[in-house]
Write an enzyme that holds these catalytic residues in place. Structure first.
Site, PDB file in Angstrom:
ATOM      1  N   LEU A 520       0.831  -1.212   0.000  1.00 22.70           N
ATOM      2  CA  LEU A 520       0.000   0.000   0.000  1.00 22.70           C
ATOM      3  C   LEU A 520       0.858   1.250   0.000  1.00 22.70           C
ATOM      4  O   LEU A 520       0.415   2.322  -0.389  1.00 22.70           O
ATOM      5  CB  LEU A 520      -0.907   0.021   1.227  1.00 22.70           C
ATOM      6  CG  LEU A 520      -2.008  -1.031   1.289  1.00 22.70           C
ATOM      7  CD1 LEU A 520      -2.695  -1.001   2.644  1.00 22.70           C
ATOM      8  CD2 LEU A 520      -3.031  -0.806   0.190  1.00 22.70           C
ATOM      9  N   GLY A 521       2.105   1.101   0.471  1.00 21.71           N
ATOM     10  CA  GLY A 521       2.973   2.267   0.500  1.00 21.71           C
ATOM     11  C   GLY A 521       4.220   1.920   1.287  1.00 21.71           C
ATOM     12  O   GLY A 521       4.259   0.910   1.995  1.00 21.71           O
ATOM     13  N   GLY A 523       7.873   3.771   3.349  1.00 17.78           N
ATOM     14  CA  GLY A 523       8.692   4.919   3.707  1.00 17.78           C
ATOM     15  C   GLY A 523      10.048   4.420   4.168  1.00 17.78           C
ATOM     16  O   GLY A 523      10.398   3.250   3.953  1.00 17.78           O
ATOM     17  N   ALA A 524      10.791   5.293   4.792  1.00 17.14           N
ATOM     18  CA  ALA A 524      12.155   4.950   5.172  1.00 17.14           C
ATOM     19  C   ALA A 524      12.178   3.856   6.244  1.00 17.14           C
ATOM     20  O   ALA A 524      13.077   3.029   6.269  1.00 17.14           O
ATOM     21  CB  ALA A 524      12.859   6.182   5.704  1.00 17.14           C
ATOM     22  N   VAL A 528       4.011  -0.862   4.073  1.00 15.06           N
ATOM     23  CA  VAL A 528       2.650  -1.215   4.476  1.00 15.06           C
ATOM     24  C   VAL A 528       2.023  -2.124   3.428  1.00 15.06           C
ATOM     25  O   VAL A 528       2.141  -1.870   2.228  1.00 15.06           O
ATOM     26  CB  VAL A 528       1.768   0.042   4.622  1.00 15.06           C
ATOM     27  CG1 VAL A 528       0.447  -0.310   5.271  1.00 15.06           C
ATOM     28  CG2 VAL A 528       2.488   1.100   5.423  1.00 15.06           C
ATOM     29  N   LYS A 544       1.782  -3.118   8.811  1.00 10.49           N
ATOM     30  CA  LYS A 544       2.972  -2.288   8.656  1.00 10.49           C
ATOM     31  C   LYS A 544       4.183  -3.073   9.130  1.00 10.49           C
ATOM     32  O   LYS A 544       4.239  -3.531  10.272  1.00 10.49           O
ATOM     33  CB  LYS A 544       2.793  -1.025   9.507  1.00 10.49           C
ATOM     34  CG  LYS A 544       3.865  -0.021   9.312  1.00 10.49           C
ATOM     35  CD  LYS A 544       3.357   1.344   9.736  1.00 10.49           C
ATOM     36  CE  LYS A 544       3.799   2.404   8.755  1.00 10.49           C
ATOM     37  NZ  LYS A 544       2.939   3.535   8.685  1.00 10.49           N
ATOM     38  N   ASP A 638       5.598  13.670  12.011  1.00 16.02           N
ATOM     39  CA  ASP A 638       5.582  13.497  10.555  1.00 16.02           C
ATOM     40  C   ASP A 638       4.173  13.723  10.004  1.00 16.02           C
ATOM     41  O   ASP A 638       3.626  12.896   9.286  1.00 16.02           O
ATOM     42  CB  ASP A 638       6.105  12.104  10.181  1.00 16.02           C
ATOM     43  CG  ASP A 638       6.528  12.038   8.711  1.00 16.02           C
ATOM     44  OD1 ASP A 638       6.570  13.100   8.047  1.00 16.02           O
ATOM     45  OD2 ASP A 638       6.806  10.931   8.219  1.00 16.02           O
TER      46      ASP A 638
END
Ligand SMILES: *[C@@H]1O[C@H](CO)[C@@H](O)[C@H](O)[C@H]1NC(C)=O
Ligand SMILES: *[C@@H]1O[C@H](CO)[C@@H](O)[C@H](O)[C@H]1NC(C)=O
Ligand SMILES: *[C@@H]1O[C@H](CO)[C@@H](O)[C@H](O)[C@H]1NC(C)=O
Ligand SMILES: *[C@@H]1O[C@H](CO)[C@@H](O)[C@H](O)[C@H]1NC(C)=O
Ligand SMILES: *[C@@H]1O[C@H](CO)[C@@H](O)[C@H](O)[C@H]1NC(C)=O
Ligand SMILES: *[C@@H]1O[C@H](CO)[C@@H](O)[C@H](O)[C@H]1NC(C)=O
Ligand SMILES: *[C@@H]1O[C@H](CO)[C@@H](O)[C@H](O)[C@H]1NC(C)=O
Ligand SMILES: *[C@@H]1O[C@H](CO)[C@@H](O)[C@H](O)[C@H]1NC(C)=O
Length: 803
Positions: A520-521, A523-524, A528, A544, A638
């Site tokens: 789904l996505g 990041g660093a 997810v 996640k 964030d």
């Protein structure tokens, strides 16, 4: 005959030919003597007028049965102009008979009488369908004892006059010939009026048009050259429609249509060979339509107006009215849009101990009004006042705010709705923000035990009073399982699903995500994946996977996760569980169907202004909760549109909170690895300054600007360099008092400029370089709500310059 044709014809043409053959053979050009009859059946015979223009007989209406009717018989449409049994269709096999004793009776197949011509004198010798479209019962000497022209249904034909007390009643819908919602009548005083009708009571309501011939009108005339007028007793006339139509070239009819408009139609008798484009072979309405705008001309205290209750009427391109439902409403019957609309949500509760104000929002509809539904009005008010007044009043279904500062509160059912450029002002219709994601799931409530109460107790200390009451109520019901007692409230509020944090095995989550297949996505720090919990009826979840985790003790991880798990707020994504096996650290969240705010704001067309405002509000409330209302303060670090997710009802839900601590970053000091995202990061990250909740306020300020402008905080691809950094551009526009430049063509925002300005000022306060100048989230919310004044903000970067 068809078989003899050399070439195959299109089937429709063949059908037409066959139909013509049938009807031709069935037509009888003569007087109908006593004893004649017609039977309801497909392809049955009919009585035609000498010219063949009109026929009398049975017409099948859909599957509903047969109508004993008169129609134009030379045109494919077979347009019906009169009916005997419009409210009472008869089955196949029914029979109309001119009896030997001169009665004219319609009986169903069982012999039950359905309709009878009211003949007051004896002596009927024959019946005849005349070329004018009039069906008559006459004596031997051709004295008419009964005429269909004296009892018109919804249509008049040339030469048909209507006397005092005569009327036309519109049909119910285009294809339902029953008595409908409008009537055209020449009253006893000679005034010709159009009126709405109550279909159930079969009575007339108010007048929406009048010929203004009270005292002088004597009859309504429709003459052969196409003039329609009210003739006065003294011989003068009041023209209603004065088209000059050639009887040789056109068929004509005038009808009060099911939409309440009286229209004069013409149909060319034959295709015009000399100029085939000039007159299409179809019924064409001639102007004027009466009334010219039924949406705005109907306005009645009793009755719903041109359309049904809770709907609104708008003229389409063809000048025909359309009945539409406002946002949050749906047609009661999609096959009968005139029946009105119903709200798709549960009405606001009037129980003062359960104030529901925050559960509703107002959707703006420009140029719309429900003029007869008001119960209160107040002058010299601001739009915000008006909004608050309606939101805080459970009787208020909608408010109308006029530019002159008048606020009208409207009650149910909303009536006489119309949307028209002449309306001015705007309607604010109240809609429940759907809290459907807070329905208790069966699985959750089954697992509840007495410990729920204890756990809830601990959260109560930190939640708002309002929420507490709801939680207590919900927990009470969940624990004692009052299955038979299910008040509305319970279904819409949480039963604390988060308190039973589940510990998953890695294998379980691997299976749930189909081997971490659908990403789904990422990041660093984490990636997810979408998953579905088999153990929970395939409930969709977001898993996640923390992939960059600092080695961390088991206990510590669990403590942090349960800290996140203890948070419960409608503007936070709910944590469902976690997995902590060997090197694997995973957290399981509820799945948010509408994706992130980033997609919503920047993905194509500009979303609705008031939805955007609600999102800004929700995000602010979620942040306030993290900063001040949950048991341990959480700094998000964030905040950006990618981390604000939206549920089915577009409620914003902050995600990824608490991760900063989980990732073992020190929140109070400058550090090498900045958590946060370029463009949203407060300047103190780069300086040797402590990091406080004010970093989130800064990021929220940037986010608020993005929500207002529907634009990313940084965009390289702009025409003017000054616009690259959104915060700078906004401050320039604010200084120069040109905020409209920020809004593109956002009409709704444009009509709400005061709020735009206030929000921009709040955002500028949030992005001050000096953290101590930034307001707290509580102050931000008070300013957004209009509860406190927003002072003029200084230049955000002045602090920077002064260093
Ligand atoms: C119908 O009957 C009347 C009276 O008997 C007569 O005058 C008239 O011509 C007849 N019409 C037709 C078309 O036969
Ligand atoms: C026509 O509308 C009326 C009024 O709603 C209804 O009672 C009737 O059943 C309808 N007739 C048909 C044939 O649908
Ligand atoms: C029949 O017509 C007469 C005279 O026009 C009228 O008085 C009477 O009420 C009518 N009867 C019915 C059943 O319509
Ligand atoms: C119809 O009425 C109009 C207006 O009074 C008149 O000019 C016209 O001659 C009439 N036509 C016929 C056929 O009577
Ligand atoms: C007929 O009556 C109307 C209104 O009552 C009046 O305006 C008009 O002048 C009269 N016409 C004639 C010809 O008397
Ligand atoms: C047919 O077309 C001619 C020429 O355009 C026009 O004068 C006439 O009125 C038309 N007739 C019909 C019935 O449209
Ligand atoms: C047909 O009618 C159109 C408009 O109605 C006109 O522009 C055109 O010149 C006509 N053609 C002929 C042949 O009359
Ligand atoms: C209003 O809500 C309170 C709290 O849930 C409840 O105790 C009370 O019975 C309700 N009052 C009414 C009139 O429904």
């Amino acid at each position: 005959m068809a078989l003899a044709l050399p070439n195959p014809l299109p089937s429709s043409l063949l059908l037409l030919l066959l139909m013509m053959a049938c009807s031709t053979s069935a037509q009888t050009y003569r007087n109908q003597s006593l004893g004649s009859s017609l039977t309801a059946q497909d392809g049955g015979s009919s009585w035609a007028s000498p010219s063949g223009d009109f026929s009398f007989g049975f017409q099948r209406i859909g599957n509903g049965g047969y109508l004993l009717a008169i129609w134009f018989s030379q045109i494919p449409e077979k347009t019906i102009v009169w009916a005997a049994n419009r409210n009472n269709l008869v089955p196949r096999g029914s029979k109309v008979e001119l009896t030997t004793d001169g009665q004219f009776v319609l009986n169903d197949p069982e012999g039950k009488e359905i309709w009878r011509a009211n003949i007051t004198r004896s002596g009927v010798a024959y019946a005849a369908m005349l070329d004018s479209g009039n069906l008559v019962l006459a004596t031997q000497n051709s004295v008419y004892l009964w005429e269909s022209f004296n009892l018109p249904t919804d249509t008049i034909l040339p030469t048909n006059t209507i006397g005092r007390l005569g009327k036309l009643v519109a049909r119910y819908s285009e294809t339902n010939y029953s008595n409908g919602r409008f009537q055209f009548s020449l009253k006893s005083d000679g005034n010709l009026v159009l009126q709405t009708r109550d279909v159930i009571l079969d009575t007339a309501n108010s007048e929406y048009w009048s010929s203004e011939t009270a005292g002088s009108g004597f009859q309504v005339v429709f003459n052969e050259s196409g003039s329609i007028y009210v003739a006065a007793v003294n011989g003068s006339i009041k023209m209603i429609s004065s088209n000059a139509v050639s009887m040789q070239d056109f068929y004509q009819r005038a009808i009060l249509e099911y939409d309440g408009v009286f229209r004069h139609y013409v149909y060319p008798r034959r295709l015009n060979i000399s100029n085939s484009t000039s007159s299409p072979l179809a019924w064409t309405p001639l102007s004027p339509f009466i009334p010219s705008n039924i949406c705005t001309d109907t306005s009645e205290r009793i009755g719903s107006g041109a359309c049904g209750f809770n709907s609104y009427c708008q003229l389409g391109d063809n000048q025909r009215p359309r009945c539409l439902c406002p946002e949050g409403y749906a047609y009661i019957d999609p096959d009968d849009v005139w029946k009105g609309c119903k709200a798709n949500f549960i009405q606001q509760s009037c129980n003062e101990s359960l104030p529901e104000k925050d559960l509703f929002y107002l959707h703006t509809m420009l140029e719309t009004n429900w003029p007869e539904s008001d119960y209160e009005h107040s002058e010299g008010q601001t739009e915000d006042w008006c909004r608050n007044a309606c939101l805080g009043d459970c009787f208020c279904a909608a408010a109308i705010y006029a530019d002159d500062g008048v606020c009208w509160k409207k009650k149910f059912p909303l009536s006489n709705g119309r949307k028209d450029p002449k309306q001015g002002g705007k309607a604010l219709i109240k809609i429940r923000k759907d809290d459907s994601t807070f329905k208790p799931s069966d699985a959750d409530s089954k697992k509840k035990d007495r410990s729920t109460l204890i756990l809830i107790g601990s959260v109560l200390l930190s939640s708002s009073v309002f929420f507490n009451i709801l939680l207590l109520l919900a927990a009470f019901l969940a624990v004692f399982r009052f299955d038979y007692f299910k008040p509305k409230v319970v279904q819409r509020y949480p039963v604390m699903p988060g308190m039973n944090l589940r510990s998953f095995t890695y294998e379980e989550l691997k299976k749930a995500t189909d081997g971490f297949k659908e990403e789904l996505g990422h990041g660093a720090f984490a990636t997810v994946f979408k998953g579905a919990l088999e153990s929970d009826h395939g409930k969709p979840v977001a898993v996640k996977k923390l992939n960059n985790i600092v080695t961390q003790g088991d206990l510590e991880f669990k403590a942090e996760v349960s800290a996140i798990g203890r948070t419960n707020h409608k503007n936070l994504v709910q944590l469902l569980g976690f997995s902590n096996e060997g090197q694997h650290r995973l957290i399981v969240y509820e799945f948010m169907s509408r994706g992130s705010l980033a997609n919503f704001l920047f993905g194509g067309s500009r979303p609705n202004w008031y939805q955007r405002i609600q999102i800004a509000f929700g995000t602010a409330r979620g942040l306030l909760y993290l900063h001040e209302e949950c048991s341990t303060q959480i700094i998000h670090c964030d905040i950006k549109p990618q981390n604000i997710l939206l549920d089915d009802s577009l409620t914003p839900r902050i995600s990824d909170f608490g991760l900063a601590k989980l990732l073992k970053t020190d929140q109070t000091r400058t550090m090498t690895g900045i958590r946060g995202t370029k463009g949203y990061v407060a300047p103190e990250w780069f300086r040797n300054m402590p990091v406080t909740v004010k970093v989130d306020v800064y990021s929220f300020g940037i986010l608020l600007l993005e929500i207002i402008c529907c634009r990313k905080s940084f965009e390289a691809d702009v025409q003017n360099e000054d616009q690259m950094i959104l915060a700078d551009w906004v401050y320039d526009c604010y200084k120069e008092r040109k905020l409209d430049l920020l809004l593109g063509n956002d009409e709704e925002a444009m009509s709400d400029m005061k709020r735009v300005e206030r929000y921009v000022m709040i955002a500028i306060w949030c992005i001050q370089e000096d953290p101590s100048l930034r307001p707290t989230m509580k102050k931000v919310i008070q300013m957004m709500e209009g509860a406190v004044e927003v002072p003029v903000p200084p230049d955000p970067s002045s602090f920077n310059r002064s260093i």
